[in-house]
Design a protein around this motif. Structure first.
Motif, PDB file in Angstrom:
ATOM      1  N   LYS A  10       0.822  -1.210   0.000  1.00 46.54           N
ATOM      2  CA  LYS A  10       0.000   0.000   0.000  1.00 46.54           C
ATOM      3  C   LYS A  10       0.857   1.262   0.000  1.00 46.54           C
ATOM      4  O   LYS A  10       0.567   2.212  -0.722  1.00 46.54           O
ATOM      5  N   ALA A  11       1.908   1.247   0.818  1.00 46.58           N
ATOM      6  CA  ALA A  11       2.747   2.433   0.942  1.00 46.58           C
ATOM      7  C   ALA A  11       3.438   2.792  -0.367  1.00 46.58           C
ATOM      8  O   ALA A  11       3.736   3.961  -0.625  1.00 46.58           O
ATOM      9  N   ASN A  12       3.673   1.772  -1.204  1.00 49.90           N
ATOM     10  CA  ASN A  12       4.411   2.004  -2.440  1.00 49.90           C
ATOM     11  C   ASN A  12       3.545   1.861  -3.694  1.00 49.90           C
ATOM     12  O   ASN A  12       4.074   1.842  -4.805  1.00 49.90           O
ATOM     13  N   ASN A  13       2.226   1.748  -3.480  1.00 51.03           N
ATOM     14  CA  ASN A  13       1.278   1.690  -4.597  1.00 51.03           C
ATOM     15  C   ASN A  13       1.642   0.602  -5.602  1.00 51.03           C
ATOM     16  O   ASN A  13       1.775   0.842  -6.800  1.00 51.03           O
ATOM     17  N   ARG A  14       1.778  -0.626  -5.090  1.00 49.55           N
ATOM     18  CA  ARG A  14       2.216  -1.744  -5.919  1.00 49.55           C
ATOM     19  C   ARG A  14       1.093  -2.731  -6.192  1.00 49.55           C
ATOM     20  O   ARG A  14       0.025  -2.675  -5.580  1.00 49.55           O
ATOM     21  N   ILE A  15       1.364  -3.655  -7.105  1.00 50.30           N
ATOM     22  CA  ILE A  15       0.439  -4.722  -7.492  1.00 50.30           C
ATOM     23  C   ILE A  15       1.006  -6.051  -7.000  1.00 50.30           C
ATOM     24  O   ILE A  15       2.218  -6.286  -7.084  1.00 50.30           O
ATOM     25  N   PHE A  16       0.118  -6.933  -6.508  1.00 49.00           N
ATOM     26  CA  PHE A  16       0.564  -8.262  -6.065  1.00 49.00           C
ATOM     27  C   PHE A  16      -0.449  -9.320  -6.479  1.00 49.00           C
ATOM     28  O   PHE A  16      -1.662  -9.122  -6.324  1.00 49.00           O
ATOM     29  N   GLN A  17       0.071 -10.437  -6.976  1.00 51.13           N
ATOM     30  CA  GLN A  17      -0.757 -11.604  -7.288  1.00 51.13           C
ATOM     31  C   GLN A  17      -0.160 -12.831  -6.602  1.00 51.13           C
ATOM     32  O   GLN A  17       1.028 -13.114  -6.766  1.00 51.13           O
ATOM     33  N   LEU A  18      -0.964 -13.533  -5.807  1.00 45.83           N
ATOM     34  CA  LEU A  18      -0.513 -14.783  -5.201  1.00 45.83           C
ATOM     35  C   LEU A  18      -0.652 -15.907  -6.227  1.00 45.83           C
ATOM     36  O   LEU A  18      -1.644 -15.997  -6.936  1.00 45.83           O
ATOM     37  N   GLY A  19       0.346 -16.780  -6.273  1.00 44.60           N
ATOM     38  CA  GLY A  19       0.382 -17.842  -7.269  1.00 44.60           C
ATOM     39  C   GLY A  19      -0.558 -19.000  -6.996  1.00 44.60           C
ATOM     40  O   GLY A  19      -0.107 -20.156  -6.941  1.00 44.60           O
ATOM     41  N   THR A  20      -1.831 -18.710  -6.837  1.00 46.57           N
ATOM     42  CA  THR A  20      -2.849 -19.761  -6.707  1.00 46.57           C
ATOM     43  C   THR A  20      -3.490 -19.950  -8.072  1.00 46.57           C
ATOM     44  O   THR A  20      -4.602 -19.491  -8.312  1.00 46.57           O
ATOM     45  N   GLN A  21      -2.783 -20.644  -8.953  1.00 45.31           N
ATOM     46  CA  GLN A  21      -3.185 -20.713 -10.355  1.00 45.31           C
ATOM     47  C   GLN A  21      -4.580 -21.323 -10.546  1.00 45.31           C
ATOM     48  O   GLN A  21      -5.293 -20.980 -11.500  1.00 45.31           O
ATOM     49  N   ILE A  22      -4.987 -22.217  -9.639  1.00 46.49           N
ATOM     50  CA  ILE A  22      -6.293 -22.867  -9.761  1.00 46.49           C
ATOM     51  C   ILE A  22      -7.427 -21.846  -9.634  1.00 46.49           C
ATOM     52  O   ILE A  22      -8.525 -22.038 -10.160  1.00 46.49           O
ATOM     53  N   HIS A  23      -7.160 -20.763  -8.946  1.00 53.07           N
ATOM     54  CA  HIS A  23      -8.141 -19.690  -8.776  1.00 53.07           C
ATOM     55  C   HIS A  23      -8.675 -19.199 -10.119  1.00 53.07           C
ATOM     56  O   HIS A  23      -9.828 -18.770 -10.223  1.00 53.07           O
ATOM     57  N   ALA A  24      -7.830 -19.261 -11.146  1.00 53.36           N
ATOM     58  CA  ALA A  24      -8.213 -18.719 -12.454  1.00 53.36           C
ATOM     59  C   ALA A  24      -9.126 -19.653 -13.236  1.00 53.36           C
ATOM     60  O   ALA A  24      -9.714 -19.238 -14.237  1.00 53.36           O
ATOM     61  N   GLY A  25      -9.262 -20.907 -12.800  1.00 54.32           N
ATOM     62  CA  GLY A  25     -10.061 -21.868 -13.545  1.00 54.32           C
ATOM     63  C   GLY A  25     -11.553 -21.608 -13.457  1.00 54.32           C
ATOM     64  O   GLY A  25     -12.053 -21.007 -12.500  1.00 54.32           O
ATOM     65  N   ASP A  26     -12.291 -22.086 -14.443  1.00 57.31           N
ATOM     66  CA  ASP A  26     -13.731 -21.854 -14.480  1.00 57.31           C
ATOM     67  C   ASP A  26     -14.454 -22.527 -13.313  1.00 57.31           C
ATOM     68  O   ASP A  26     -15.450 -21.997 -12.800  1.00 57.31           O
ATOM     69  N   ASN A  27     -13.954 -23.693 -12.876  1.00 55.23           N
ATOM     70  CA  ASN A  27     -14.671 -24.430 -11.830  1.00 55.23           C
ATOM     71  C   ASN A  27     -14.789 -23.631 -10.540  1.00 55.23           C
ATOM     72  O   ASN A  27     -15.869 -23.548  -9.948  1.00 55.23           O
ATOM     73  N   TYR A  28     -13.694 -23.024 -10.092  1.00 54.89           N
ATOM     74  CA  TYR A  28     -13.758 -22.234  -8.863  1.00 54.89           C
ATOM     75  C   TYR A  28     -14.668 -21.027  -9.027  1.00 54.89           C
ATOM     76  O   TYR A  28     -15.393 -20.651  -8.104  1.00 54.89           O
ATOM     77  N   HIS A  29     -14.636 -20.415 -10.199  1.00 55.72           N
ATOM     78  CA  HIS A  29     -15.552 -19.303 -10.455  1.00 55.72           C
ATOM     79  C   HIS A  29     -17.005 -19.758 -10.287  1.00 55.72           C
ATOM     80  O   HIS A  29     -17.821 -19.081  -9.651  1.00 55.72           O
ATOM     81  N   ARG A  30     -17.291 -20.924 -10.858  1.00 56.67           N
ATOM     82  CA  ARG A  30     -18.676 -21.387 -10.832  1.00 56.67           C
ATOM     83  C   ARG A  30     -19.113 -21.820  -9.441  1.00 56.67           C
ATOM     84  O   ARG A  30     -20.261 -21.546  -9.030  1.00 56.67           O
ATOM     85  N   VAL A  31     -18.231 -22.475  -8.697  1.00 59.05           N
ATOM     86  CA  VAL A  31     -18.566 -22.856  -7.326  1.00 59.05           C
ATOM     87  C   VAL A  31     -18.919 -21.612  -6.514  1.00 59.05           C
ATOM     88  O   VAL A  31     -19.925 -21.576  -5.795  1.00 59.05           O
ATOM     89  N   ALA A  32     -18.083 -20.584  -6.630  1.00 61.56           N
ATOM     90  CA  ALA A  32     -18.338 -19.342  -5.887  1.00 61.56           C
ATOM     91  C   ALA A  32     -19.673 -18.716  -6.299  1.00 61.56           C
ATOM     92  O   ALA A  32     -20.442 -18.251  -5.444  1.00 61.56           O
ATOM     93  N   GLU A  33     -19.964 -18.708  -7.591  1.00 63.03           N
ATOM     94  CA  GLU A  33     -21.233 -18.140  -8.064  1.00 63.03           C
ATOM     95  C   GLU A  33     -22.428 -18.883  -7.485  1.00 63.03           C
ATOM     96  O   GLU A  33     -23.394 -18.271  -7.012  1.00 63.03           O
ATOM     97  N   LEU A  34     -22.358 -20.211  -7.513  1.00 62.00           N
ATOM     98  CA  LEU A  34     -23.491 -21.014  -7.055  1.00 62.00           C
ATOM     99  C   LEU A  34     -23.728 -20.848  -5.560  1.00 62.00           C
ATOM    100  O   LEU A  34     -24.863 -20.699  -5.104  1.00 62.00           O
TER     101      LEU A  34
END
Length: 429
Positions: A152-176
């Motif tokens: 926050k102090a340095n106005n940066r971007i961060f992504q955690l390497g949870t590659q499965i998060h990007a898959g359609d299945n997790y998106h759909r589980v969360a939606e349902l």
């Protein structure tokens, strides 16, 4: 009068103008040369080689530098990159601080052992670099908080390497689940089977000439070298990691925090055994978490729930209308005795990912936080740290969610952070 804009400023300004395209990044896959994001890779063995392949496959990325404390890893990574991009000419380093000194580097990826994750990220933020960080987020809970503050102090971007998060299945589980198809969730069971490898004894030997063992240990306690404690198998020593539990927590807990965002943790109770041999991480671990309105558990064994069968990792949600079983790529909904894979009437409400690493690169340009952002990741990772502390101490623990500390427990609170070894406290923590 012609005003010259440096490349990094151009990327930021161009990214802001792209904000309207954030949800459709595939429309912008052919960047101009000036729109290239220069990425440096720190820690390039094992998962680090996957990082290299991923980022080398993104058109608008230039892999500008490679870094590892083992020169054999550097050589292998440089050869691998050359096969993918014959024209690549990355700088090679054995000290990641030299990468942070380079003002032309826009972002870093970090795939070091767990005990280095926080310091590398914090120092990168301070050097105005964005960070794609391998899981787990940090070695201790407090490090995650320090990372967030530095970002926050340095106005940066961060992504955690949870590659499965990007898959359609997790998106759909969360939606349902968020749509209420199984009602209000009051219980979740998580599990991951498997035992760590057994190292009968330490095969002490001279440090290989290509390895800087002191730097590899870094902020961790100083130990005599033996290969079982180093590359890959480091994960089964508490000096550096938390074994299978710490390795897999975020991959399956991710879908829980995304779907229902558990709040107000009150207590943690862990039991289990230590691995055989010289490793000291859990062989098995069972944890009961009590939140204000949710019971959540973790087990090293497959629970006796409908559909679990031989699934070696999974999440089982129980709501007041039905249940949901999910793993990385599948889901089963049970309502009134009927088993469903999906409910088509529930609309797609969560925008799909362009790809985990692509999402990070897009966000380096747009300056919007990505899918697995740091604010989300530190809260999702917190119970992992607390469960491991309860296991180490061999007793239940009460948590004060308002103060973010254990209730009246000095011994447990002392484990929320591990002081860095002399010579390797580079962030003043």
């Amino acid at each position: 009068m012609l005003i010259e804009t440096n490349r990094r400023t151009f990327i930021k300004k161009a990214g802001l103008s792209m904000a309207g395209f954030y949800y459709f990044p595939h429309l912008m896959r052919k960047p101009a040369p000036s729109d290239t994001v220069r990425v440096a890779l720190i820690g390039i063995n094992g998962m680090g080689l996957n990082h290299l392949r991923w980022f080398a496959g993104i058109t608008e990325v230039e892999i500008a530098a490679l870094c590892d404390v083992d020169e054999n890893h550097l050589k292998k990574a440089a050869e691998t990159l050359k096969e993918i991009r014959p024209d690549a000419k990355p700088k090679l380093f054995t000290d990641f601080r030299r990468i942070l000194d380079d003002p032309e580097i826009d972002a870093i990826s970090c795939a070091t052992p767990d005990h280095w994750h926080a310091q590398v990220a914090i120092m990168a933020f301070q050097a105005s670099k964005d960070v794609y960080g391998e899981k787990p987020l940090s070695y201790t809970l407090r490090e995650g908080e320090l990372m967030f503050e530095a970002m926050k102090a340095n106005n940066r971007i961060f992504q955690l390497g949870t590659q499965i998060h990007a898959g359609d299945n997790y998106h759909r589980v969360a939606e349902l689940i968020q749509a209420g198809v199984i009602g209000k969730v009051h219980n979740v069971k998580l599990w991951k089977t498997g035992s760590p490898p057994v190292f009968e004894k330490a095969t002490y030997q001279d440090v290989p000439k290509e390895l800087n063992w002191d730097f590899w240990q870094g902020p961790a306690p100083e130990r005599r070298y033996h290969p079982e404690r180093c590359h890959v198998s480091y994960r089964y020593f508490l000096d550096y990691s938390g074994g299978i539990f710490q390795d897999f927590w975020c991959h399956i807990a991710d879908i829980v925090w995304w779907s229902i965002n558990p709040q107000k943790l009150e207590s943690i109770s862990a039991t289990g055994s230590k691995s055989a041999g010289i490793g000291d991480t859990p062989d098995s671990i069972n944890i009961e978490y009590k939140f204000k309105k949710l019971d959540l558990s973790w087990s090293s064994e497959i629970p006796d729930v409908p559909g679990a069968g031989t699934k070696h990792i999974g999440a089982f949600f129980t709501g007041d209308k039905g249940t949901m079983l999910a793993d990385y790529s599948s889901r089963e909904i049970r309502i009134d005795g009927e088993v469903l894979k999906d409910i088509e009437d529930i609309p797609k409400t969560i925008l799909r990912s362009p790809g985990h690493q692509q999402n990070f690169i897009d966000c380096v340009k747009t300056r919007q936080q990505p899918e697995s952002n740091l604010a989300y990741a530190k809260e999702m990772t917190k119970p992992m740290h607390l469960g491991l502390i309860s296991w180490k101490l061999g007793r239940p623990l009460a948590w004060n969610y308002k103060k973010n500390e254990f209730k009246g427990d000095i011994e447990a609170n002392n484990l929320l952070f591990r002081p860095y070894r002399d010579g390797y406290n580079w962030i003043g923590a």
